[in-house]
Design an enzyme around this catalytic site. Structure first.
Site, PDB file in Angstrom:
ATOM      1  N   THR A 101       0.841  -1.198   0.000  1.00 22.43           N
ATOM      2  CA  THR A 101       0.000   0.000   0.000  1.00 22.43           C
ATOM      3  C   THR A 101       0.867   1.235   0.000  1.00 22.43           C
ATOM      4  OG1 THR A 101      -0.084   0.117   2.403  1.00 22.43           O
ATOM      5  CG2 THR A 101      -1.816  -1.144   1.337  1.00 22.43           C
ATOM      6  N   THR A 177      10.608  -0.864  -5.818  1.00 25.49           N
ATOM      7  CA  THR A 177      11.710  -0.278  -6.592  1.00 25.49           C
ATOM      8  C   THR A 177      12.622  -1.307  -7.242  1.00 25.49           C
ATOM      9  OG1 THR A 177      13.089  -0.100  -4.595  1.00 25.49           O
ATOM     10  CG2 THR A 177      11.744   1.810  -5.182  1.00 25.49           C
ATOM     11  N   ASP A 178      12.679  -2.542  -6.719  1.00 22.71           N
ATOM     12  CA  ASP A 178      13.677  -3.497  -7.199  1.00 22.71           C
ATOM     13  C   ASP A 178      13.550  -3.795  -8.690  1.00 22.71           C
ATOM     14  OD1 ASP A 178      14.726  -3.622  -4.700  1.00 22.71           O
ATOM     15  OD2 ASP A 178      14.211  -5.717  -4.307  1.00 22.71           O
ATOM     16  N   LYS A 254      17.785   1.054 -11.499  1.00 20.95           N
ATOM     17  CA  LYS A 254      18.089   1.156 -10.075  1.00 20.95           C
ATOM     18  C   LYS A 254      19.570   0.874  -9.887  1.00 20.95           C
ATOM     19  CE  LYS A 254      16.725  -0.388  -5.477  1.00 20.95           C
ATOM     20  NZ  LYS A 254      15.795  -1.166  -4.646  1.00 20.95           N
TER      21      LYS A 254
END
Length: 438
Positions: A101, A177-178, A254
């Site tokens: 969330t 984000t990975d 990233k």
């Protein structure tokens, strides 16, 4: 998470359930508090109590006795409705969650957590949003980003398509984000959009003082209202909260495990900087797709099996052979330097191309471009129908080959797609200024 059978038996003997106030006694230790749900991955012999101090404590039940002090009820939160301040003067933005969330509501007195992803949840955590847009939010699915698959990409793309068809003026994707850069590049090839599609996330959870979630989300709202109608990634541009960068989805990566400014544009500058709610284009010479420039279209035809293989000293040719034996639809090689691999694997790569499996060469250097004409190993690969894709990122080449091989079975046509700049993923010019060396 529910308690395991062993712990359930321990609790049920004393007729204890979640929400009850209990006393747990062990040799030389005594704790009193409210029994909470058990977190994922906690010790199998541990129960969780909420103490009067507000802290949670885990207690191993070995040699423990438990006594019910008072009966309670399972913690829950009563939430008042939120005034969304809907206005025809504001743009309609859809915020879609792919995992977890954006805003969980926690009652630190009871320990209850309200994890549902709704517009109300989002606006309670970031009430400023109502001043900038009409917000519609929903969860597409709930997974960790490392569990992302092409099937999830298809579902995300289809949901985005439906939201735009239903009147969304911009899309924000909340994503871990990975693997965010994989998803951004995959969506870039599957969707032509007349409105911005912005992926964002956080390196620090929203309950931490150092969280980047609020800044990233607010910047993403401004990006989704902007004129940049591409799939982009919006994340911190510095370690502090001074501004966010807006990266082209096919060019971002990233580059740090934990820094808030982890995302970097490779072989180009970020498209824009977002600072003080203002979107500023970094380089006016860089072309980008503008709002309403393209008609909305969706193409989620992806190949079933494409491999991304990194070259390294001592790599076994059997690794290539396995993918050939399993009839993969394509192979992306993350080669050394200008696009090289050892002599040991060239025979296996040649076998792949001879069996009509397209093989694409990228560079694990990331910065710069492939050039397979310089050294003999590269020329041998070219002679055996392996193509280089210039300055395209390996992850982008992987998602593009999935999409290209989903459009046609003809290897020549697949190669033509791979060599064509479709979504800003490759360029014939390259500035040395894009190389990060600090």
């Amino acid at each position: 998470m529910a308690y395991e059978e062993y712990l359930k038996d321990f609790l049920e003997i004393s007729n204890i359930t979640v929400g009850d106030t209990v006393k747990v006694t062990k040799p030389h230790i005594e704790h009193e508090g409210m029994l909470l749900e058990k977190p994922d991955y906690s010790n199998e012999n541990t129960i969780i109590l909420k103490l009067d101090s507000g802290y949670n404590i885990g207690i191993d039940i070995k040699d423990a006795k438990i006594e019910k002090i008072s009966e309670g009820k399972k913690p829950q939160i009563e939430l008042d409705p939120v005034d969304k301040k809907i206005s025809d003067k504001k743009k309609n933005l859809s915020i879609l969650s792919t995992g977890g969330t954006v805003a969980s509501v926690i009652d630190y007195k009871t320990g209850a957590v309200h994890p549902a992803f709704t517009a109300d949840d989002l606006l309670r955590a970031t009430p400023e949003l109502v001043d900038y847009a009409n917000i519609n939010a929903k969860a597409i699915f709930n997974i960790l980003s490392e569990n992302m698959t092409p099937e999830y990409w298809k579902k995300t793309a289809t949901t985005i398509y439906d939201e735009i068809n239903n009147g969304a003026d911009g899309i924000i994707i909340a994503h871990g984000t990975d693997t965010m850069h994989y998803t951004a590049s995959a969506l870039s090839f599957m969707i032509d959009s007349p409105v911005p599609i912005v992926l964002t996330g956080a390196q620090r959870s929203s309950d931490r003082p150092s969280s980047d979630a609020f800044t990233n989300l607010m910047a993403s709202v401004n990006a989704a209202k902007s004129d940049i109608a591409e799939v982009t990634i919006c994340m911190h541009g510095t370690e502090d909260d001074s501004y966010c960068d807006l990266h082209r989805g096919t060019r971002a990566r990233k580059m740090h495990t934990s820094r808030r400014d982890t995302f970097t544009s490779i072989n180009m500058n970020p498209l824009a900087r977002i600072e003080n709610n203002k979107v500023t284009i970094n380089d006016t010479q860089v072309k980008y797709t503008k709002r309403n420039e393209k008609e909305l279209s969706l193409n989620t035809n992806l190949a079933d099996k494409v491999a991304l293989i990194k070259m390294y000293p001592g790599i076994s040719p059997e690794i290539i052979d396995i993918y050939v034996d399993k009839n993969y639809d394509g192979i992306v090689i993350e080669g050394t330097g200008l696009g090289h691999c050892s002599d040991d694997v060239i025979t296996s790569i040649t076998r792949a191309t001879s069996e009509d499996i397209p093989v694409v060469m990228t560079s694990q250097c990331l910065f710069g471009r492939t050039n397979m004409n310089v050294y003999s190993s590269g020329r041998r690969l070219l002679q055996n129908n392996v193509i280089g894709v210039g300055d395209m990122l390996p992850e982008t080449a992987y998602t593009k080959l999935l999409w290209a091989a989903g459009q046609t079975d003809n290897v020549s046509e697949i190669y033509e797609i791979m060599k064509t700049n479709l979504k800003g993923e490759m360029d014939t010019t390259l500035s040395q200024n894009y190389f990060i060396k600090n």
